[in-house]
Scaffold this motif. Structure first.
Motif, PDB file in Angstrom:
ATOM      1  N   SER A 168     -44.892 -83.319 -15.601  1.00  7.93           N
ATOM      2  CA  SER A 168     -45.808 -82.182 -15.780  1.00  7.93           C
ATOM      3  C   SER A 168     -47.128 -82.580 -16.437  1.00  7.93           C
ATOM      4  O   SER A 168     -47.491 -82.065 -17.506  1.00  7.93           O
ATOM      5  CB  SER A 168     -45.126 -81.089 -16.610  1.00  7.93           C
ATOM      6  OG  SER A 168     -43.923 -80.677 -16.007  1.00  7.93           O
ATOM      7  N   PRO A 169     -47.893 -83.478 -15.805  1.00 10.63           N
ATOM      8  CA  PRO A 169     -49.172 -83.881 -16.389  1.00 10.63           C
ATOM      9  C   PRO A 169     -50.219 -82.793 -16.231  1.00 10.63           C
ATOM     10  O   PRO A 169     -50.063 -81.853 -15.457  1.00 10.63           O
ATOM     11  CB  PRO A 169     -49.530 -85.122 -15.570  1.00 10.63           C
ATOM     12  CG  PRO A 169     -48.943 -84.839 -14.222  1.00 10.63           C
ATOM     13  CD  PRO A 169     -47.645 -84.123 -14.505  1.00 10.63           C
ATOM     14  N   LYS A 170     -51.323 -82.961 -16.966  1.00 16.81           N
ATOM     15  CA  LYS A 170     -52.462 -82.064 -16.814  1.00 16.81           C
ATOM     16  C   LYS A 170     -53.527 -82.660 -15.897  1.00 16.81           C
ATOM     17  O   LYS A 170     -54.317 -81.925 -15.315  1.00 16.81           O
ATOM     18  CB  LYS A 170     -53.071 -81.763 -18.189  1.00 16.81           C
ATOM     19  CG  LYS A 170     -52.149 -80.977 -19.102  1.00 16.81           C
ATOM     20  CD  LYS A 170     -52.809 -80.712 -20.447  1.00 16.81           C
ATOM     21  CE  LYS A 170     -51.872 -79.887 -21.345  1.00 16.81           C
ATOM     22  NZ  LYS A 170     -52.475 -79.648 -22.686  1.00 16.81           N
ATOM     23  N   LEU A 171     -53.545 -84.003 -15.807  1.00 15.24           N
ATOM     24  CA  LEU A 171     -54.561 -84.693 -15.026  1.00 15.24           C
ATOM     25  C   LEU A 171     -53.911 -85.762 -14.156  1.00 15.24           C
ATOM     26  O   LEU A 171     -53.046 -86.509 -14.635  1.00 15.24           O
ATOM     27  CB  LEU A 171     -55.587 -85.364 -15.950  1.00 15.24           C
ATOM     28  CG  LEU A 171     -56.571 -86.357 -15.305  1.00 15.24           C
ATOM     29  CD1 LEU A 171     -57.530 -85.620 -14.371  1.00 15.24           C
ATOM     30  CD2 LEU A 171     -57.340 -87.130 -16.372  1.00 15.24           C
ATOM     31  N   GLY A 201     -51.352 -76.094 -11.477  1.00 13.89           N
ATOM     32  CA  GLY A 201     -52.540 -76.016 -12.313  1.00 13.89           C
ATOM     33  C   GLY A 201     -53.089 -77.366 -12.716  1.00 13.89           C
ATOM     34  O   GLY A 201     -53.624 -77.536 -13.816  1.00 13.89           O
ATOM     35  N   LEU A 202     -52.998 -78.347 -11.815  1.00 17.72           N
ATOM     36  CA  LEU A 202     -53.419 -79.704 -12.119  1.00 17.72           C
ATOM     37  C   LEU A 202     -54.935 -79.851 -12.016  1.00 17.72           C
ATOM     38  O   LEU A 202     -55.599 -79.121 -11.282  1.00 17.72           O
ATOM     39  CB  LEU A 202     -52.773 -80.686 -11.136  1.00 17.72           C
ATOM     40  CG  LEU A 202     -51.255 -80.809 -11.181  1.00 17.72           C
ATOM     41  CD1 LEU A 202     -50.763 -81.561  -9.950  1.00 17.72           C
ATOM     42  CD2 LEU A 202     -50.811 -81.521 -12.446  1.00 17.72           C
ATOM     43  N   ALA A 203     -55.451 -80.822 -12.738  1.00 13.69           N
ATOM     44  CA  ALA A 203     -56.816 -81.295 -12.542  1.00 13.69           C
ATOM     45  C   ALA A 203     -56.727 -82.670 -11.891  1.00 13.69           C
ATOM     46  O   ALA A 203     -55.822 -83.450 -12.188  1.00 13.69           O
ATOM     47  CB  ALA A 203     -57.555 -81.391 -13.870  1.00 13.69           C
ATOM     48  N   TYR A 204     -57.660 -82.953 -10.977  1.00 10.75           N
ATOM     49  CA  TYR A 204     -57.683 -84.252 -10.296  1.00 10.75           C
ATOM     50  C   TYR A 204     -59.039 -84.922 -10.486  1.00 10.75           C
ATOM     51  O   TYR A 204     -60.084 -84.263 -10.390  1.00 10.75           O
ATOM     52  CB  TYR A 204     -57.498 -84.109  -8.774  1.00 10.75           C
ATOM     53  CG  TYR A 204     -56.178 -83.593  -8.295  1.00 10.75           C
ATOM     54  CD1 TYR A 204     -54.968 -84.106  -8.754  1.00 10.75           C
ATOM     55  CD2 TYR A 204     -56.133 -82.583  -7.333  1.00 10.75           C
ATOM     56  CE1 TYR A 204     -53.765 -83.616  -8.274  1.00 10.75           C
ATOM     57  CE2 TYR A 204     -54.932 -82.098  -6.846  1.00 10.75           C
ATOM     58  CZ  TYR A 204     -53.750 -82.624  -7.331  1.00 10.75           C
ATOM     59  OH  TYR A 204     -52.554 -82.151  -6.853  1.00 10.75           O
ATOM     60  N   LEU A 205     -59.008 -86.224 -10.706  1.00  3.93           N
ATOM     61  CA  LEU A 205     -60.161 -87.074 -10.466  1.00  3.93           C
ATOM     62  C   LEU A 205     -59.824 -87.790  -9.174  1.00  3.93           C
ATOM     63  O   LEU A 205     -58.972 -88.671  -9.140  1.00  3.93           O
ATOM     64  CB  LEU A 205     -60.366 -88.063 -11.610  1.00  3.93           C
ATOM     65  CG  LEU A 205     -61.588 -88.988 -11.489  1.00  3.93           C
ATOM     66  CD1 LEU A 205     -62.881 -88.176 -11.443  1.00  3.93           C
ATOM     67  CD2 LEU A 205     -61.638 -89.984 -12.643  1.00  3.93           C
ATOM     68  N   PHE A 206     -60.472 -87.384  -8.085  1.00  2.10           N
ATOM     69  CA  PHE A 206     -60.082 -87.792  -6.743  1.00  2.10           C
ATOM     70  C   PHE A 206     -61.082 -88.813  -6.203  1.00  2.10           C
ATOM     71  O   PHE A 206     -62.196 -88.465  -5.808  1.00  2.10           O
ATOM     72  CB  PHE A 206     -60.018 -86.562  -5.823  1.00  2.10           C
ATOM     73  CG  PHE A 206     -59.293 -86.786  -4.528  1.00  2.10           C
ATOM     74  CD1 PHE A 206     -57.912 -86.663  -4.468  1.00  2.10           C
ATOM     75  CD2 PHE A 206     -59.976 -87.121  -3.374  1.00  2.10           C
ATOM     76  CE1 PHE A 206     -57.235 -86.856  -3.272  1.00  2.10           C
ATOM     77  CE2 PHE A 206     -59.310 -87.325  -2.175  1.00  2.10           C
ATOM     78  CZ  PHE A 206     -57.927 -87.194  -2.132  1.00  2.10           C
ATOM     79  N   VAL A 207     -60.682 -90.078  -6.213  1.00  4.00           N
ATOM     80  CA  VAL A 207     -61.527 -91.171  -5.731  1.00  4.00           C
ATOM     81  C   VAL A 207     -61.315 -91.331  -4.237  1.00  4.00           C
ATOM     82  O   VAL A 207     -60.171 -91.445  -3.778  1.00  4.00           O
ATOM     83  CB  VAL A 207     -61.177 -92.485  -6.462  1.00  4.00           C
ATOM     84  CG1 VAL A 207     -62.016 -93.646  -5.937  1.00  4.00           C
ATOM     85  CG2 VAL A 207     -61.370 -92.322  -7.970  1.00  4.00           C
TER      86      VAL A 207
END
Length: 293
Positions: A168-171, A201-207
């Motif tokens: 259950s990560p946030k990012l 409800g995740l946030a992504y840094l999507f490369v």
């Protein structure tokens, strides 16, 4: 304004190159990422996208700069103190097979983070949780006792995604997670990322390299060139009104699914000099920043 989940300020990374010469892979990168937001990081190979993701996760240490996650400064934390933070920051790598342990069943692979962080109590609860995760990413729970070589590329990436969300990560930092997959599978994986973002409800840094996928998935997009962010904006603002010539060149190279229009279009080119990369990001419209001298 929402407090950022992730805040990066003046992040830089220098490597020692051939002949002892320093190579500046990331220079002066700054951005914020809100909870539940998807920020796309795009640019050509060698632009510093993946390095930025690794620095954010503390898989590598930055040379200079600050990283604040969930209100806590993490760039100066020792490794032991990072452990509870790592539970909330996970990664999905580009090569799904290389990310798996070939000697471990995929069920064990997915359950490993839960055991490390003591999320579940006992084997039965762990297997039930893994079964639920397999269903959530579109896999049959009966596959849990199989090994990585028994799966296709798309299935392997689903397994990696199941592991990433297991605690259950946030990012989640997704480092070009569709590049190694067949074109027919890429859209399925992007849709899975979108569904999980809404459900969890995740946030992504999507490369990514694929601008069409980035446009579909991301709320904002940051464009990197030679280690710098040259433009960052809400997705539609960037695609409809790109300001930096490098961004314009990238967008002009997106294939058009119409043979006549594809033959008629003209791709732009851009070759920067160092002076063009030495300016500052300036706001040209609400939320739209462009590197200007």
């Amino acid at each position: 304004m929402t407090t950022p989940l992730l805040s990066v300020k003046n992040l830089s990374k220098t490597y020692r190159g051939p002949g002892g010469k320093d190579v500046l892979a990331v220079r002066g990168v700054s951005f914020d990422l809100a909870p539940r937001e998807i920020l796309g990081l795009v640019g050509e190979s060698g632009s510093g996208k993946s390095t930025t993701g690794r620095l954010v996760l503390r898989l590598e240490d930055a040379t200079t700069g600050e990283i604040t996650f969930n209100g806590q400064r993490i760039d100066t934390l020792p490794q032991r103190a990072l452990r509870p933070v790592r539970r909330e920051m996970q990664v999905v790598f580009q090569d799904p097979y290389a990310a798996l342990n070939p000697r471990m069943t995929v069920g064990k692979f997915v359950s490993e983070p839960m055991e490390i962080h003591k999320i579940t109590a006992g084997r039965t609860e762990t297997r039930d949780r893994v079964a639920d995760l397999f269903k959530q990413v579109g896999l049959d729970p009966s596959f849990m006792d199989r090994y990585p070589h028994e799966f296709s590329g798309g299935q392997r990436q689903r397994i990696n995604i199941a592991r990433a969300i297991s605690i259950s990560p946030k990012l989640i930092v997704a480092d070009e997670p569709i590049t190694a997959l067949d074109v027919s599978i890429q859209a399925q994986i992007v849709n899975l990322f979108s569904d999980l973002q809404e459900q969890l409800g995740l946030a992504y840094l999507f490369v990514a390299h694929d601008l069409a996928m980035v446009r579909f998935l991301c709320h904002r997009v940051a464009v990197m060139l030679r280690g710098r962010i040259v433009e960052i904006a809400p997705t539609e603002s960037l695609f409809q009104n790109a300001q930096h010539p490098y961004t314009q060149a990238l967008i002009s190279a997106i294939p058009i699914p119409d043979p006549a229009r594809e033959r008629a279009r003209r791709a732009l080119s851009y070759t920067p000099d160092e002076a063009a990369l030495s300016g500052e990001l300036r706001e040209v419209s609400p939320g739209h920043f462009v590197l200007q001298a």
